[in-house]
Design an enzyme around this catalytic site. Structure first.
Site, mmCIF file in Angstrom:
data_model
loop_
_atom_site.group_PDB
_atom_site.id
_atom_site.type_symbol
_atom_site.label_atom_id
_atom_site.label_comp_id
_atom_site.label_asym_id
_atom_site.label_seq_id
_atom_site.Cartn_x
_atom_site.Cartn_y
_atom_site.Cartn_z
ATOM 1 N N GLY A 47 0.762 -1.247 0.000
ATOM 2 C CA GLY A 47 0.000 0.000 0.000
ATOM 3 C C GLY A 47 0.787 1.289 0.000
ATOM 4 O O GLY A 47 0.321 2.302 -0.506
ATOM 5 N N ASP A 105 -5.739 2.027 10.295
ATOM 6 C CA ASP A 105 -7.159 1.741 10.468
ATOM 7 C C ASP A 105 -7.356 1.274 11.915
ATOM 8 O O ASP A 105 -7.454 2.094 12.818
ATOM 9 C CB ASP A 105 -7.522 0.685 9.417
ATOM 10 C CG ASP A 105 -8.990 0.352 9.362
ATOM 11 O OD1 ASP A 105 -9.790 1.154 9.846
ATOM 12 O OD2 ASP A 105 -9.344 -0.715 8.820
ATOM 13 N N THR A 106 -7.342 -0.037 12.171
ATOM 14 C CA THR A 106 -7.431 -0.500 13.554
ATOM 15 C C THR A 106 -6.139 -0.213 14.319
ATOM 16 O O THR A 106 -6.145 -0.087 15.538
ATOM 17 C CB THR A 106 -7.684 -2.022 13.614
ATOM 18 O OG1 THR A 106 -6.582 -2.686 12.998
ATOM 19 C CG2 THR A 106 -8.965 -2.394 12.906
ATOM 20 N N GLY A 107 -5.014 -0.170 13.609
ATOM 21 C CA GLY A 107 -3.714 0.034 14.249
ATOM 22 C C GLY A 107 -2.999 -1.268 14.570
ATOM 23 O O GLY A 107 -1.874 -1.262 15.053
ATOM 24 N N LEU A 110 0.380 -1.888 12.443
ATOM 25 C CA LEU A 110 1.475 -0.998 12.825
ATOM 26 C C LEU A 110 2.000 -1.290 14.229
ATOM 27 O O LEU A 110 3.214 -1.252 14.464
ATOM 28 C CB LEU A 110 0.988 0.441 12.743
ATOM 29 C CG LEU A 110 2.132 1.409 12.705
ATOM 30 C CD1 LEU A 110 2.953 1.196 11.445
ATOM 31 C CD2 LEU A 110 1.628 2.811 12.760
ATOM 32 N N LYS A 133 -7.704 6.586 9.860
ATOM 33 C CA LYS A 133 -9.141 6.353 10.081
ATOM 34 C C LYS A 133 -9.344 6.146 11.572
ATOM 35 O O LYS A 133 -9.420 5.014 12.052
ATOM 36 C CB LYS A 133 -9.519 5.056 9.355
ATOM 37 C CG LYS A 133 -10.630 5.147 8.354
ATOM 38 C CD LYS A 133 -11.040 3.745 7.933
ATOM 39 C CE LYS A 133 -10.797 3.470 6.489
ATOM 40 N NZ LYS A 133 -11.266 2.136 6.057
ATOM 41 N N ARG A 167 -5.008 0.744 -7.070
ATOM 42 C CA ARG A 167 -3.776 1.254 -6.452
ATOM 43 C C ARG A 167 -3.166 2.413 -7.241
ATOM 44 O O ARG A 167 -2.521 3.288 -6.669
ATOM 45 C CB ARG A 167 -2.724 0.137 -6.343
ATOM 46 C CG ARG A 167 -3.073 -0.958 -5.338
ATOM 47 C CD ARG A 167 -1.831 -1.801 -5.046
ATOM 48 N NE ARG A 167 -2.136 -3.062 -4.410
ATOM 49 C CZ ARG A 167 -2.299 -3.248 -3.086
ATOM 50 N NH1 ARG A 167 -2.198 -2.247 -2.254
ATOM 51 N NH2 ARG A 167 -2.559 -4.452 -2.613
HETATM 52 P P1 IMP Z 1 -4.844 -1.941 10.441
HETATM 53 O O1 IMP Z 1 -3.973 -3.032 10.985
HETATM 54 O O2 IMP Z 1 -6.309 -2.207 10.649
HETATM 55 O O3 IMP Z 1 -4.462 -0.551 10.880
HETATM 56 O O4 IMP Z 1 -4.708 -2.118 8.895
HETATM 57 C C1 IMP Z 1 -4.175 -1.219 8.081
HETATM 58 C C2 IMP Z 1 -4.146 -1.848 6.701
HETATM 59 O O5 IMP Z 1 -5.475 -2.220 6.272
HETATM 60 C C3 IMP Z 1 -3.674 -0.817 5.715
HETATM 61 O O6 IMP Z 1 -2.268 -0.841 5.573
HETATM 62 C C4 IMP Z 1 -4.420 -1.217 4.463
HETATM 63 O O7 IMP Z 1 -3.672 -2.208 3.777
HETATM 64 C C5 IMP Z 1 -5.698 -1.845 4.939
HETATM 65 N N1 IMP Z 1 -6.816 -0.878 4.893
HETATM 66 C C6 IMP Z 1 -7.493 -0.353 5.928
HETATM 67 N N2 IMP Z 1 -8.443 0.489 5.524
HETATM 68 C C7 IMP Z 1 -8.388 0.504 4.173
HETATM 69 C C8 IMP Z 1 -9.115 1.208 3.149
HETATM 70 O O8 IMP Z 1 -10.030 2.028 3.396
HETATM 71 N N3 IMP Z 1 -8.730 0.962 1.868
HETATM 72 C C9 IMP Z 1 -7.730 0.101 1.543
HETATM 73 N N4 IMP Z 1 -7.013 -0.570 2.465
HETATM 74 C C10 IMP Z 1 -7.344 -0.376 3.770
HETATM 75 MG MG MG Z 2 -1.316 -1.922 4.073
#
Ligand code: IMP
Ligand code: MG
Length: 179
Positions: A47, A105-107, A110, A133, A167
């Site tokens: 991404g 997103d959820t974190g 990371l 987000k 993408r």
């Molecule tokens: P987290 O572990 O939930 O923070 O996931 C983050 C990952 O989820 C990002 O690096 C994206 O690959 C994917 N992701 C989360 N939200 C979106 C979105 O709205 N569009 C596309 N990919 C997303």
């Molecule tokens: Mg990603």
């Protein structure tokens, strides 16, 4: 503008994104102005590939790049496993590290990557993301450099995908056929 099938609207246009990337680059440069060894910029694939390349082109700080691939899977948000599929090749002990993400997103992703890299004793570790987000966060993440906060839309473009599509779009678009 004609939008691709599956993209219902443009959330953040190309000029707004590129102007914000220039602002982020200058803030980052200012914060690393006394650096003695090149900054190690680590992109989380796939991404981050477009954002990271646009960002480093605007930066003046001496830097090197590396990439990591992590995959998340699990039966619920709480039980999500994060696995490293491709690790970095660079030794980061004693070095300044900047992790570049497309979206937090959820974190969960990371948080896991930060804890893995922290065991390698970098001198500093900071986080830069194009999008944030906050409404879906389940883990506490400190974001040092954030492009844009967005509402809980599923978005594509600037490296972000839906089922590997979109993408390459130079803007952030809202995906209409959400899962
Ligand atoms: P987290 O572990 O939930 O923070 O996931 C983050 C990952 O989820 C990002 O690096 C994206 O690959 C994917 N992701 C989360 N939200 C979106 C979105 O709205 N569009 C596309 N990919 C997303
Ligand atoms: Mg990603």
């Amino acid at each position: 503008m004609k939008l691709p099938q599956g993209i219902e609207s443009i959330l953040i246009d190309k000029d707004t994104i590129q102007n914000r990337i220039k602002e982020l680059a200058s803030v980052i440069d200012e914060n690393y102005k006394n650096i003695t060894e090149p900054l190690i910029v680590i992109g989380l694939l796939k991404g981050s590939f477009i954002f990271m390349s646009d960002l480093v082109k605007e930066m003046l700080t001496p830097l090197q790049v590396d990439f990591m691939i992590a995959s998340s899977y699990g039966d619920s948000m709480e039980n999500t496993e994060v696995t490293i599929i491709k690790d970095i090749e660079t030794h980061i002990s004693g070095r300044d590290v900047l992790i570049v993400e497309d979206i937090i997103d959820t974190g969960i992703t990371l948080t896991k990557i930060e804890s893995i890299l922290a065991t390698r004793n970098p001198k500093s570790m900071k986080i830069c993301t194009l999008l944030n987000k906050p409404s879906r966060r389940t883990k506490v993440v400190t974001i040092d450099y954030n492009g844009f906060d967005i509402e809980d839309h599923f978005v594509g473009g600037m490296g972000l995908d839906y089922a590997q599509k979109y993408r390459n779009l130079p803007y952030i678009g809202v995906v209409s056929n959400e899962k």
